[in-house]
Scaffold this motif. Structure first.
Motif, short mmCIF file in Angstrom:
data_model
loop_
_atom_site.label_atom_id
_atom_site.label_comp_id
_atom_site.label_asym_id
_atom_site.label_seq_id
_atom_site.Cartn_x
_atom_site.Cartn_y
_atom_site.Cartn_z
N VAL A 134 46.69 32.74 35.74
CA VAL A 134 46.84 34.19 35.46
C VAL A 134 47.87 34.68 36.66
N MET A 187 49.45 39.15 40.09
CA MET A 187 49.50 40.59 40.30
C MET A 187 48.20 41.09 39.65
N ILE A 188 47.90 40.60 38.45
CA ILE A 188 46.97 41.23 37.50
C ILE A 188 45.59 40.63 37.99
N PHE A 189 45.57 39.33 38.46
CA PHE A 189 44.18 38.93 38.67
C PHE A 189 43.58 39.52 40.26
N LEU A 210 44.49 42.46 41.18
CA LEU A 210 44.33 43.61 40.81
C LEU A 210 42.71 43.70 40.13
N GLY A 211 42.61 42.96 39.45
CA GLY A 211 41.26 42.82 38.79
C GLY A 211 40.17 42.72 39.59
N VAL A 212 40.39 41.67 40.67
CA VAL A 212 39.35 41.27 41.85
C VAL A 212 39.18 42.35 42.60
#
Lengths: 317, 352
Positions: free
Chosen positions: A119, A122-124, A126-128
């Motif tokens: 993934v 940047m997005i992973f 952010l989710g974490v």
């Protein structure tokens, strides 16, 4: 002699040092005119700024590990907060290990997601970040936790040894470990190799997944150390304490000459970048610049510095 | 004839986004006592509009393989500008709206120019310009306040009937109980899609954005005007973020240079883009997916309002758990999307 030596330094560091001098001179002119003092050049003030810079410096050091790989860690804000909360909640002798353990777990999750699920970081991350925030909100019940930092944490963050702030020693210690790792070990070579071309690194037999995970763990550990120190500095942990560290840390790393796409950068640059940002914020606030002006100057300084030395290759394709 | 299978294989990400939205919003409508009514649709459409616009704004730079960390700041800046100029006589209001959109497009244009002519990375450029735009917003409105025309505010934030009622236009009876019940924000989204996005996508410049995202080198060698496409992408991004900011001003009747809010919108827009099926590496996806992504993201929190707190799953209704669920769903969504990596036999393909 001195001038030729100065010219031999990396271009980004040279410019950043120049801007630091410029900031100090502007501030000093201001205080000379308004108060007739040279407050910005006093050792007390400078050491105090270095102490404040060590928090940002630690976060930026970790951030540099992942940026060198061409990744980014957006989970910094709540990693800092989570480590601070874990440390203050644990208390006693195990406060600091508890904070670092929190960072270790977050780094592992980030690293596993990026290395195995592929993934985009940047997005992973952010989710974490949102998940940690969620966990901390549940844990504190939405209120500020009623715990205090331990004496060791406060000594580390605010104490002095031989007139030098202890936080600076922590930063120097972590920094020397990182410099050793980057320049003297195979791991350091692997990080630069992956940042330049991951597939080439993989084909050369490097265990790229392991390097990715290790780098994300180092990043989170640095951020959690900063969180522990911050908790010691303000004697408690509170929600949102890490929010002010994400973007300045990225800016510090990039101003220091690290390529945001990875593969190139020096630790010295990151140190200079962190000091520049802290000094800029401090001098502007002493000059009673309103928040609006501070934001504009802050953004303009970053862009103009990058326009001078951070430009890409001219040919495309 | 459209080849359905081909269309499906090219658009499965969009279809997935629509399914996710249908599930999340469907469960909300099912549980809500007035689910499926016009009143609820209007309320929800208002709640999603700004994020939808900001996510659309984020999508276009992402398609070119870039990123815009200043969308939240441009949205906020336009919001503060609107609170100064969108009031007075009808012609003044119209001029004010145009000024807002010009300002936001200009912000995007500046981003594009610095990225293209400065040859800098979008992520760091927009990080810095975001600070500048935020500073300007704080300069215009150091404390929340301002004045926005209340008639326009009413007309735009309810259903289509309200536009006729507000301006005392004659309302045809057949219209009142059918088309008139459609929430105005939804119509605005459709207008933006049909008047701005679809023409842009089919233009050479718009196709160029996809080409740059797929392969910068190939796009350049094929003679596409790479610079123009990039600048257009960021300018359009600014315009869309500006529409969001303008609408926020209409909704709240005021302007507010809220720094944390701007940051939250930027981060949520990235999440919405990803849920909407646009690849962060560029070249794949589109604005329509992001609309569903943004709506899904917002709908998650809607569900918490209607969960039966006394039921067996009542603990989920705890508002304290909300951020945790939002994060978990986001992580799950991107992880499921990424699960295909386990089917890849040759690990070299992972590196793209």
């Amino acid at each position: 002699m001195l001038i030729t030596k100065f010219l031999l330094i990396d271009k980004p560091i040279r410019y950043a040092l120049g801007i630091i001098v410029l900031i100090l001179l502007t501030g000093t002119t201001y205080t000379l005119v308004t108060q007739g003092t040279m407050a910005f050049l006093s050792p007390t003030y400078l050491l105090q700024q270095l102490q404040v810079a060590s928090f940002l410096g630690l976060v930026a050091t970790g951030m540099m590990m992942v940026i060198l790989l061409g990744h980014i860690d957006l989970s910094i804000p709540w990693t800092v907060t989570c480590a601070a909360m874990a440390a203050t909640a644990m208390g006693g002798e195990w406060a600091i290990p508890a904070g670092l353990a929190a960072g270790l777990i977050i780094g592992l999750v980030n690293g596993l997601g990026v290395a195995f699920l592929r993934v985009p970081s940047m997005i992973f991350t952010l989710g974490v970040n949102t998940v940690i925030q969620g966990l901390m909100v549940v844990y504190t019940g939405g209120f500020a936790p009623q715990t205090h930092s331990t004496p060791i944490m406060e000594t580390l963050a605010t104490g002095h040894l031989l007139g030098i702030p202890n936080a600076l020693f922590v930063w120097a210690f972590v920094g020397s470990l990182i410099v050793f790792m980057l320049t003297r070990t195979a791991m350091g070579r692997y990080i630069f190799a992956i940042g330049n071309r991951e597939v080439a690194a993989y084909l050369s037999g490097i265990n790229t997944r392991l390097v990715l995970i290790a780098s994300f763990v180092m990043c989170s550990l640095c951020a959690s150390m900063a969180g522990i120190l911050l908790a010691g500095y303000s004697t408690k942990a509170y929600q949102g304490m890490g929010d002010l560290y994400l973007l300045p840390a990225i800016a510090a790393v990039v101003i220091g000459g690290t390529n945001i796409l990875g593969g190139k950068g020096t630790f010295t640059g990151t140190v200079v970048g962190a000091i520049l940002i802290v000094l800029l914020q401090s001098v502007l606030s002493v000059m009673q610049m309103p928040e609006a002006g501070r934001q504009v100057i802050y953004g303009t300084v970053i862009i103009s510095m990058l326009l001078v030395y951070g430009r890409g290759e001219k040919k495309e394709g | 004839m459209i080849n359905l299978r081909l269309w499906g294989s090219q658009n499965w990400r969009l279809l997935l986004a629509i399914v996710i939205f249908a599930l999340i919003y469907g469960s909300y409508s099912y549980m809500h006592p007035s689910g499926g009514t016009n009143r609820l649709f209007v309320q929800n459409a208002n709640e999603i509009f700004v994020l939808v616009m900001v996510s659309m704004a984020q999508t276009i730079p992402v398609l070119t393989g870039g990123l815009d960390l200043s969308v939240g700041a441009i949205m906020t800046l336009t919001n503060t500008v609107a609170s100064e100029v969108v009031n007075g006589s009808p012609s003044e209001i119209l001029l004010g709206i145009i000024l807002c959109l010009v300002v936001s497009s200009l912000c995007g244009f500046i981003n594009g120019c610095i990225i293209v002519f400065g040859r800098l990375q979008p992520i760091i450029v927009t990080l810095a310009t975001g600070a500048v735009f935020m500073g300007l917003a704080l300069f215009i409105r150091p404390s929340p306040g301002g004045n926005v025309d209340s008639d326009l505010s009413f007309a735009m934030t309810f259903d289509l009937n309200e536009i006729f009622l507000t301006y005392k236009w004659p309302l045809p009876t057949w219209f009142e109980s059918t088309v008139g019940l459609i929430p105005t924000p939804l119509v605005l989204i459709l207008i933006v899609v049909f008047a701005i996005w679809l023409p842009f996508r089919s233009s050479v410049t718009g196709r160029g954005c996809y080409a740059i995202g797929s392969s910068m080198g190939a796009a350049y060698m094929s003679g596409l005007d790479v610079d123009r496409s990039k600048i257009a992408a960021y300018t359009l991004s600014g315009l869309l973020a500006g529409i969001g900011g303008l609408y926020l001003a209409l909704q709240t009747g005021s302007g507010n240079a809220d720094v944390p809010q701007a940051g939250a919108y930027t981060l949520n827009s990235i999440a919405a883009v990803v849920i909407g099926g646009t690849s962060l590496y560029g070249g794949i996806g589109g604005v329509i997916g992001s609309i569903f992504g943004a709506m899904s993201l917002r709908s998650i929190s809607f569900n918490f309002r209607v969960f039966d707190a006394d039921g067996p799953l009542g603990f989920i209704a705890d508002p304290l758990l909300q951020p945790l669920f939002e994060g978990t769903i986001l992580l799950l969504a991107v992880s499921i999307g990424a699960a295909s990596v386990f089917r890849i036999k040759n690990r070299l393909k992972l590196f793209g």
